[in-house]
Scaffold this motif. Structure first.
Motif, PDB file in Angstrom:
ATOM      1  N   UNK A 451       0.843  -1.201   0.000  1.00 24.71           N
ATOM      2  CA  UNK A 451       0.000   0.000   0.000  1.00 24.71           C
ATOM      3  C   UNK A 451       0.874   1.246   0.000  1.00 24.71           C
ATOM      4  N   UNK A 452       0.417   2.270  -0.681  1.00 27.40           N
ATOM      5  CA  UNK A 452       1.049   3.585  -0.670  1.00 27.40           C
ATOM      6  C   UNK A 452      -0.070   4.615  -0.711  1.00 27.40           C
ATOM      7  N   UNK A 453      -0.376   5.182   0.447  1.00 33.55           N
ATOM      8  CA  UNK A 453      -1.525   6.075   0.534  1.00 33.55           C
ATOM      9  C   UNK A 453      -2.804   5.293   0.283  1.00 33.55           C
ATOM     10  N   UNK A 454      -3.594   5.736  -0.683  1.00 31.30           N
ATOM     11  CA  UNK A 454      -4.834   5.047  -1.033  1.00 31.30           C
ATOM     12  C   UNK A 454      -4.628   3.964  -2.091  1.00 31.30           C
ATOM     13  N   UNK A 455      -3.420   3.866  -2.611  1.00 27.88           N
ATOM     14  CA  UNK A 455      -3.152   2.882  -3.665  1.00 27.88           C
ATOM     15  C   UNK A 455      -2.782   1.534  -3.058  1.00 27.88           C
ATOM     16  N   UNK A 456      -3.299   0.481  -3.690  1.00 30.93           N
ATOM     17  CA  UNK A 456      -3.012  -0.880  -3.245  1.00 30.93           C
ATOM     18  C   UNK A 456      -2.613  -1.721  -4.448  1.00 30.93           C
ATOM     19  N   UNK A 457      -1.657  -2.618  -4.238  1.00 27.50           N
ATOM     20  CA  UNK A 457      -1.223  -3.517  -5.291  1.00 27.50           C
ATOM     21  C   UNK A 457      -0.957  -4.902  -4.705  1.00 27.50           C
ATOM     22  N   UNK A 458      -1.075  -5.896  -5.576  1.00 27.56           N
ATOM     23  CA  UNK A 458      -0.747  -7.268  -5.212  1.00 27.56           C
ATOM     24  C   UNK A 458       0.434  -7.705  -6.070  1.00 27.56           C
ATOM     25  N   UNK A 459       1.439  -8.297  -5.433  1.00 27.02           N
ATOM     26  CA  UNK A 459       2.676  -8.666  -6.125  1.00 27.02           C
ATOM     27  C   UNK A 459       2.924 -10.162  -5.958  1.00 27.02           C
ATOM     28  N   UNK A 460       3.246 -10.823  -7.061  1.00 24.59           N
ATOM     29  CA  UNK A 460       3.784 -12.185  -7.057  1.00 24.59           C
ATOM     30  C   UNK A 460       5.217 -12.089  -7.591  1.00 24.59           C
ATOM     31  N   UNK A 461       6.146 -12.745  -6.932  1.00 19.42           N
ATOM     32  CA  UNK A 461       7.493 -12.811  -7.516  1.00 19.42           C
ATOM     33  C   UNK A 461       8.180 -14.092  -7.087  1.00 19.42           C
ATOM     34  N   UNK A 462       9.100 -14.530  -7.944  1.00 17.98           N
ATOM     35  CA  UNK A 462       9.888 -15.730  -7.663  1.00 17.98           C
ATOM     36  C   UNK A 462      11.207 -15.639  -8.416  1.00 17.98           C
ATOM     37  N   UNK A 463      12.168 -16.436  -7.968  1.00 19.34           N
ATOM     38  CA  UNK A 463      13.467 -16.525  -8.631  1.00 19.34           C
ATOM     39  C   UNK A 463      13.488 -17.823  -9.434  1.00 19.34           C
ATOM     40  N   UNK A 464      13.622 -17.701 -10.753  1.00 21.11           N
ATOM     41  CA  UNK A 464      13.634 -18.860 -11.642  1.00 21.11           C
ATOM     42  C   UNK A 464      15.069 -19.031 -12.143  1.00 21.11           C
ATOM     43  N   UNK A 465      15.748 -20.045 -11.599  1.00 16.41           N
ATOM     44  CA  UNK A 465      17.182 -20.137 -11.826  1.00 16.41           C
ATOM     45  C   UNK A 465      17.617 -21.588 -12.016  1.00 16.41           C
ATOM     46  N   UNK A 466      18.125 -21.880 -13.228  1.00 18.07           N
ATOM     47  CA  UNK A 466      18.738 -23.164 -13.560  1.00 18.07           C
ATOM     48  C   UNK A 466      17.847 -24.344 -13.222  1.00 18.07           C
ATOM     49  N   UNK A 467      16.586 -24.250 -13.626  1.00 19.01           N
ATOM     50  CA  UNK A 467      15.648 -25.346 -13.427  1.00 19.01           C
ATOM     51  C   UNK A 467      14.953 -25.353 -12.090  1.00 19.01           C
ATOM     52  N   UNK A 468      15.174 -24.341 -11.259  1.00 13.05           N
ATOM     53  CA  UNK A 468      14.537 -24.275  -9.945  1.00 13.05           C
ATOM     54  C   UNK A 468      13.673 -23.014  -9.850  1.00 13.05           C
ATOM     55  N   UNK A 469      12.602 -23.123  -9.090  1.00 10.98           N
ATOM     56  CA  UNK A 469      11.815 -21.959  -8.701  1.00 10.98           C
ATOM     57  C   UNK A 469      11.998 -21.787  -7.201  1.00 10.98           C
ATOM     58  N   UNK A 470      12.552 -20.639  -6.802  1.00  9.14           N
ATOM     59  CA  UNK A 470      12.942 -20.410  -5.410  1.00  9.14           C
ATOM     60  C   UNK A 470      12.266 -19.135  -4.917  1.00  9.14           C
ATOM     61  N   UNK A 471      11.793 -19.170  -3.682  1.00  9.36           N
ATOM     62  CA  UNK A 471      11.167 -17.989  -3.095  1.00  9.36           C
ATOM     63  C   UNK A 471      12.027 -17.348  -2.006  1.00  9.36           C
ATOM     64  N   UNK A 472      12.997 -18.086  -1.472  1.00  4.85           N
ATOM     65  CA  UNK A 472      13.826 -17.577  -0.386  1.00  4.85           C
ATOM     66  C   UNK A 472      15.111 -16.968  -0.941  1.00  4.85           C
ATOM     67  N   UNK A 473      15.380 -15.686  -0.620  1.00  5.83           N
ATOM     68  CA  UNK A 473      16.533 -14.983  -1.163  1.00  5.83           C
ATOM     69  C   UNK A 473      17.848 -15.631  -0.740  1.00  5.83           C
ATOM     70  N   UNK A 474      17.915 -16.145   0.491  1.00  2.00           N
ATOM     71  CA  UNK A 474      19.161 -16.740   0.961  1.00  2.00           C
ATOM     72  C   UNK A 474      19.380 -18.127   0.358  1.00  2.00           C
TER      73      UNK A 474
END
Length: 531
Positions: A451-474
């Motif tokens: 949220x930013x003021x009255x604006x709202x957004x929904x975000x999906x993101x993932x790391x797609x790397x060398x045949x893997x889908x990863x959600x954890x940055x570490x």
């Protein structure tokens, strides 16, 4: 097995030559090991020369050597006890360096070298005598730069915290100010709290100074630890005070107060003031507790005790543990020098230039990132497109691709970047997108409601790397190391989907929109993000 060397007698020469020979051998072995891993040491020195946060690190080896020299008389009287614990530490450091060299991960090489040096000292002196050298040895750890991804995350958090405290200070003067992430809006001017103002350029030098001050502070250990640890909040508060002061000056005298010489002078003044705060804290700590004494009596560098050159000869043996540790380090150095260089080969892929603007019923309009963002992200290829369906449903689609992520140029996590733009994370978690698979496995993504003021957004993101889908940055960093070591690949991408929420629109509807778009766009990514 041990080697016996006898010290020569005589009033004109040191009686403990064996000690000098042993230390000389340790220094030579350490230098040889460092020379064998040129990329790791070269990268560290390059960081010292080109990043202000670590410009002070050039002096750390010199200061450490001087602190050891100050104890030369005590060291000359020590027996060379040796310890096989040191050999184990050397072996671990050598293995760490081998892994770092094979994976060409420079920070692993750097820490491996440091651990090997610690092991050599313990293998020569023994565990207990080495503990007396804790300060000069531990000081060396402060010269190794943090991994780039930790440094980036740390920097972004410090920027946000400094901005918030700085705005609080500005408001104390009755000035109307608004903050969005790292942007301080004064109405007529907007101040960007950039990386140069995050406080890291003061934090690391002040931590080093605090460590040295704590070592020279001859009081209870808890007071010394407190003095060192307090360098962190002192830096944050003083840097926030600097940002607040700039804001007040800009409000009254214009934007020139935040530029040029005055801006740089303020940075120097902040560091010197922070050092003064540490000195004041030390004076207070010296005056409390059971052993109260004037701070001048408990703080300072003692004069080095001279070596007694009239002492009788001392017979010593070079410990077998030290000889073994030296052989291990030397063998490692030779192996690295003769080993063939490992080169990374990025996989073949299509560039995002040809990514379609039409995805099923979604029509896209491609955008371009400004050069300032490209300079910060250091990506090799990207696509950013706004897809629209039915004139109302919108999904922003962004993919950042990296041919190699070895040199610290890796995908920036939205979790760190979004708050910098002023967005507040209302919800954060992981969800499995129903009916969508990537690389034969269900697609699991990071789901963020912002949220930013009255604006709202929904975000999906993932790391797609060398045949893997990863959600954890570490976990991303772990697989970078593993795949660099085993597959000679560190390529990969960040995929991000963002959709705005209309006023009164339930978030479940935005979830369905992103899930449907993800199901339609992910099959097309295989040509651009190879497994």
């Amino acid at each position: 097995m041990s080697t016996v060397l006898r010290a020569s007698a005589g009033p004109e020469r040191p009686v403990n030559n064996i000690w000098l020979y042993a230390w000389a051998a340790l220094a030579v072995v350490a230098v040889v090991a460092a020379a064998s891993m040129q990329s790791g040491v070269g990268s560290m020195i390059d960081t010292w020369l080109h990043r202000e946060e670590y410009s002070h690190a050039l002096m750390i080896p010199v200061i450490s050597a001087y602190l050891l020299w100050q104890q030369r008389a005590q060291l000359a009287r020590l027996e060379l006890q040796g310890s096989w614990v040191g050999v184990s530490i050397v072996l671990f450091g050598a293995l760490l360096q081998i892994a770092g060299v094979l994976a060409t991960v420079e920070v692993v090489q750097q820490y491996g070298l440091l651990i090997a040096i610690y092991g050599l000292v313990i293998a020569l002196l023994g565990v207990r005598p080495s503990a007396d050298l804790w300060a000069p040895l531990l000081l060396l750890a402060l010269m190794v730069p943090l991994p780039q991804f930790l440094l980036g995350n740390f920097s972004s958090q410090l920027q946000l915290l400094s901005s918030q405290i700085g705005v609080w200070f500005i408001r104390l003067f009755g000035i109307s100010v608004f903050v969005e992430g790292n942007v301080i809006d004064l109405g007529g001017y907007k101040l960007q709290v950039a990386e140069a103002c995050d406080g890291l350029r003061y934090l690391f030098p002040l931590m080093t100074l605090g460590f040295i001050m704590a070592y020279l502070f001859k009081v209870e250990m808890w007071k010394r630890v407190l003095l060192f640890v307090s360098s962190i909040p002192v830096t944050i508060l003083m840097n926030s005070f600097r940002i607040g002061t700039i804001g007040v000056m800009v409000e009254h005298w214009g934007q020139s107060m935040a530029e040029g010489f005055l801006h740089d002078f303020q940075g120097w003044a902040v560091f010197m003031t922070s050092a003064g705060v540490l000195l004041l804290e030390m004076m207070v700590l010296a005056s409390i507790g059971r052993n109260r004494r004037p701070w001048r009596e408990v703080f300072g560098l003692d004069a080095a005790e001279p070596i007694d050159r009239t002492a009788p000869p001392i017979q010593r043996t070079v410990p077998a543990s030290f000889i073994t540790a030296t052989v291990i380090v030397s063998a490692f150095a030779v192996g690295v020098m003769i080993a063939p260089e490992r080169t990374e080969v990025p996989p073949k892929r299509e560039t995002f230039f040809g990514f379609p603007n039409q995805v099923e019923t979604w029509s896209g309009r491609r955008s371009a990132l400004e050069q300032v963002y490209l300079d910060a992200l250091k990506l090799d290829d990207y696509v950013i497109t706004d897809y629209v369906r039915g004139g109302r449903e919108v999904v922003n689609f962004y993919v950042a691709w990296y041919d190699s992520q070895r040199a610290g140029n890796s995908a920036h996590s939205p979790r760190s970047c979004l708050p910098g733009g002023g967005w507040h994370m209302k919800e954060f978690g992981q969800v499995e997108v129903p009916g969508v698979q990537v690389a034969g496995k269900p697609l699991r993504v990071n789901r963020v409601q912002i949220e930013l003021g009255n604006r709202k957004q929904l975000v999906y993101y993932w790391f797609q790397q060398r045949g893997r889908v990863i959600t954890n940055e570490y976990l991303v960093k772990w697989y970078l190391f593993v795949d660099s070591l085993t597959r000679q690949r560190t390529d990969g991408a960040l995929v991000r989907l963002v959709t705005p929420l209309e006023i009164g629109e339930p978030v479940e509807q935005a979830d369905r929109r992103l899930a449907e778009f993800a199901g339609q766009v992910t099959p097309r990514l295989e040509r651009y993000i190879p497994n």
